[in-house]
Enzyme design. Structure first.
Site, short mmCIF file in Angstrom:
data_model
loop_
_atom_site.label_atom_id
_atom_site.label_comp_id
_atom_site.label_asym_id
_atom_site.label_seq_id
_atom_site.Cartn_x
_atom_site.Cartn_y
_atom_site.Cartn_z
N GLU A 158 1.01 -1.53 -0.04
CA GLU A 158 -0.19 -0.36 0.00
C GLU A 158 0.68 0.76 0.55
OE1 GLU A 158 -3.10 0.14 3.25
OE2 GLU A 158 -2.97 2.16 3.22
N GLU A 215 -2.87 11.83 3.06
CA GLU A 215 -4.10 11.79 4.13
C GLU A 215 -3.86 12.42 5.15
OE1 GLU A 215 -4.48 7.53 5.63
OE2 GLU A 215 -2.60 7.70 6.26
#
Length: 286
Positions: free
Chosen positions: A163, A168
């Site tokens: 990932e 974020e």
């Protein structure tokens, strides 16, 4: 798996402060930026139109996805109220409190208290090597976790599939952008990454969030300014680098959960991610 695994107290190295086809050779970040994208999403279309199905999947639910691996409160839907074009060249992903009488099954409680959107390009568009750029305005506020990220297409279960979190923004830190990588022996709170500071809250202006995915090197940047580079030498033993593969894109706005915690009366409604464009440069599938 395709769940979002957070609950992160990130192991950070801090930094101060689409629709075409084809492939092109990967190069340096500067060279990639000068190329023609092999795939792009510009989100031109009428207001209320759903994103193009030939490129985008819409994931739904909560309970069967075990709260998306983070005990989150949102139920992802296919409703235009949660994901649609705005008619001005943007894709909107909006988290909203549920309508009165809604009974959407939740992992952490009987019914979810929010709806939201989670879009992916899995099985349709992927980056092998090169650069992904997403120009977006991200919602900020207590209990929100908008994310732009990638998962590997190697068929393994998470975290073995790999990932890359392109960006974020956790609600309580509206001016901090986190970029992180997760793999077989470095995931959740042991994810490897860095952060960058924005001049104002991420919800106030569009920024270009990017990752350059080169052989055995990943570099994160905001508005063309790199802030973290990961190579196999920075991985814990046995240095299980899993990023030499196709990786697809995900966009979502999560609410609540272990990280960032619950929303409250100050959380904006709706909480909307505005995406101006997505562009893939280099080599991949699109």
């Amino acid at each position: 798996m395709t769940k979002r695994h957070t609950g992160l107290a990130l192991a950070l190295v801090l930094a101060a402060s689409l629709s075409g086809c084809g492939s092109h050779p990967a190069g340096t970040p500067a060279a990639a930026a000068a190329e023609t994208p092999f795939w792009r999403a510009e989100f031109d279309g009428s207001a209320g139109t759903r994103p193009a199905e030939e490129s985008w999947n819409t994931e739904t639910g909560n309970r069967e996805a075990e709260g998306w691996g983070n005990n989150e409160l949102q139920y992802y839907t296919q409703d235009a109220a949660n994901s649609a074009l705005d008619g001005a060249g943007h894709l909107l992903l909006s988290a909203r409190p549920v309508s009165a009488g809604s009974e959407l099954p939740c992992w952490t409680q009987d019914f979810c208290s929010w709806t939201s959107a989670r879009l992916t390009t899995e099985g349709k568009v992927a980056l092998t090597r090169g650069r992904v750029e997403v120009r977006a305005k991200l919602p900020t506020g207590t209990g929100l976790l908008p994310a732009i990220w990638m998962l590997g297409d190697n068929g393994r279960r998470w975290p073995g599939q790999g990932e890359i979190d392109i960006c974020e923004v956790v609600g309580a830190e509206p001016r901090t952008v986190y970029g992180t990588a997760h793999g077989p022996t470095y995931f959740n709170e042991n994810g490897l990454g860095g952060s960058a500071s924005l001049p104002a809250d991420a919800s106030r202006a569009f920024h270009t969030y990017a990752v350059d995915k080169e052989p055995r090197r990943i570099t994160w940047s905001v508005d063309g300014k790199p802030y973290f580079t990961l190579t196999p030498s920075k991985l814990p033993s046995p240095r299980d680098w899993v990023f030499e593969q196709d990786m697809h894109l995900l966009l979502n706005v999560a609410v609540g959960g272990d990280w960032p915690g619950p929303p409250d009366a100050s959380t904006p409604v709706p909480a909307t991610m505005e995406v101006d464009y997505v562009r893939f440069y280099g080599e991949g599938r699109g």
